[in-house]
Write an enzyme that holds these catalytic residues in place. Sequence first.
Site, PDB file in Angstrom:
ATOM      1  N   GLU A 104       3.619  -4.675   2.959  1.00 16.69           N
ATOM      2  CA  GLU A 104       2.635  -4.107   2.051  1.00 16.69           C
ATOM      3  C   GLU A 104       2.527  -2.581   2.196  1.00 16.69           C
ATOM      4  OE1 GLU A 104       0.537  -5.974   0.133  1.00 16.69           O
ATOM      5  OE2 GLU A 104      -1.042  -4.555  -0.421  1.00 16.69           O
ATOM      6  N   ASP A 105       2.470  -2.126   3.431  1.00 16.93           N
ATOM      7  CA  ASP A 105       2.072  -0.733   3.658  1.00 16.93           C
ATOM      8  C   ASP A 105       3.167   0.200   4.155  1.00 16.93           C
ATOM      9  OD1 ASP A 105      -0.455  -1.570   3.039  1.00 16.93           O
ATOM     10  OD2 ASP A 105      -1.102  -1.806   5.108  1.00 16.93           O
TER      11      ASP A 105
END
Length: 750
Positions: A104-105
């Site tokens: 995700e990051d």
Amino acid sequence: MEETLPTDIQATPLRYTLNAEQEKKEIIRHYRALLRSLRPKLKKGDKELVRHAFEMAAEAHKSMRRKSGEPYILHPIAVAMICVEEIGLGVRSTICALLHDTVEDTDISLEDVEREFGIEIAKIVDGLTKISNVIDTNTSQQAENFKKILLTLTDDPRVILIKLADRLHNMRTLDHMKREKQLKIASETVWVYAPLAHRMGLYTVKTELEDLSMKYMEPDAYREIARKLSETRRERTRYINEFIRPLKEKLQAQHFDFEIYGRPKSIHSIWNKIKKKQVSFDEVYDLFAIRVILNSPAEKEKEDCWKVYSMVTDEYNPSPERLRDWLSNPKSNGYEALHTTVMGPQGRWVEVQIRTKRMNEIAEKGLAAHFKYKEGNQDEDRFDKWFGQIREVLSAPDTDGVDFLQDFKTSFLAEEIYVYTPKGEVKMLPTGSTALDFAFAIHSAIGSKCIGAKVHHRLVPIGHKLRSGDQVEIITSNKQKPSEDWLSLVVTAKAKNKIKDSLREEKRKIAEEGKYLLQRKLEAQGASASRENLEELVVFYKVNSILDLHYKIANKSIDLKELKTFQVIGDRLDIPKPKPVIQEPVPDSAQRLANKKDSELVIFGESSDKIMYNLAKCCNPIPGDDVFGFVSTGKGLIIHRTSCPNATQLLANYGHRVVKTKWAKNKEISFLTGLRIIGLDDVGVINKITNVISGDLKINISGLSIDSREGFFEGNIRVFVHDKEELEELVDRLKALNGIQTVDRVEEEK
Ligand code: MN
């Protein structure tokens, strides 16, 4: 290289002062602690894999920090630690927990994870990535996200267990977030995650999630109960010891291998009791429960539990209605135990929970422990059954939107009841289920034909609410068919979906007639029933679909008289275009406010000419209350208390429409609020009360009613106050009067 950081991660605040070297040591220390607790589960080669995952995550997150200023990697390590220590998960899950925020990051892709760790782990990480941003999106997206959670959950339950660990750690470290974000996350937690934890059998996690949510949503009540609990601790311990002593002796005399102790109830559950039963803290009798944990061999578990039950009830008298036997019928989240409430010393009711070590582990670690004990057990698995039901509902069409979320909660996350078929087969249904739900649970053909039921041989209507232990016989008729109002009589998702299906089917049948009618009229004019022509008519008659058009023609809500006035070119209808609708200027002031999320909105009381707002009727806020603004459709901004009964639902589902709101000091405007006063009926008591209110404090009374019976009175008073401070002073003054027992603020107008 600069990284773009996700919104809740910021550059280092100054308060985090460790230097790089110290920080590194700190990270390694946490990682080693994780390895230590994982050690008993490590097989050959596992240690290297865990290390690899840790290094990969640490490298990927290395320039990121949490709001608290900590290095970001401490979060995945903590989540992994919760998975191992508190949920009882193993090596694979630890690796996934360490990697859960990378895809995700950071720059790491799912392909990277698959290449390094294989498809099983990549799938779980993918599931965790998909469900990471449930908050801060609009509602339909949120329902969509939740559906994803459920789909991945039924794929591999570890996804949801790791997600719960992630949420638990975020809740434990919520202090550093902004207030409105705290409210959103906390309400989402009580609304979705705590019930999920409960359903997965993770009682300890569920309880902590609820307590932490309450700490942020109702800080005053939370602190108050926590304070009172610690004040009364010594007295409680003394009482528990006195209660336990004779039981201990008996159990020892019978050579049981056991543990017995008293366990405090959670702050959240005490608070619920206070609210639900309208009692004060001192009147909540079950602040703790006594637990007996037996170390019994599998074949003697049930027998031993009942032996202990009999010893407990020999010593203390049981309350006949309060025996709960989850030995014979475990809850569908796997919970097994015997609960009874007995009369202890000093005339106090005490709840006693009896279970074995195995049952205790399942009660605390839920699903994970359950799988551990499942091996070799041929019983139909409760979780599998539950997953099967969820899959069935998810595969139905029409599972969109907020309705779905609500339906899901009531049908899958609620407590359940047990009901029996005439042949004695047991069915589990969510609390609130009706005879109609039961009929659909047996078979959809039985549900559709249901006209009533017999409960314990007594005739009841289809909407009759069932209770645990009911034996239900469904009565059917071939003439019966589902109707629109049935939807309000059922709570299970299965029944709802089947009813909707059948209504759609019915509509289709009726629409056939309309289709035929329209076709004839079109042909009479020389036009055809082509798709093109039909779509023109859909637009002209402002209906949603061709099916709707046919249906409305059949039931005569469209009469087709305009049809004759249309020109026909070739076989095409030439329908005059409606005038274009002028777009209303969209961004009204409330919408603008919602967009400007971070700015704090100040409300002034009713004289404000800057912002149009209304005070919510459900909780009647007054200045000084902890409040938030909610941008409603049509009614502008509505101010609710954060403790409002509707707050959780609003914040969890419509987070994007919430505006941070604060009161401005204004002593000119008064707000109406209500108080309930209970006390001993005494001559002149009304006089004393009104003297304090309008005499001493010069507060205006808008209404007053007093009911007295058998020496007690209950008074409801509505007063105008300027703010919370003034109200609190009034409450204190009233409480100080002779004979007054409780004074409580009441939210709703009666
Ligand atoms: Mn996370």
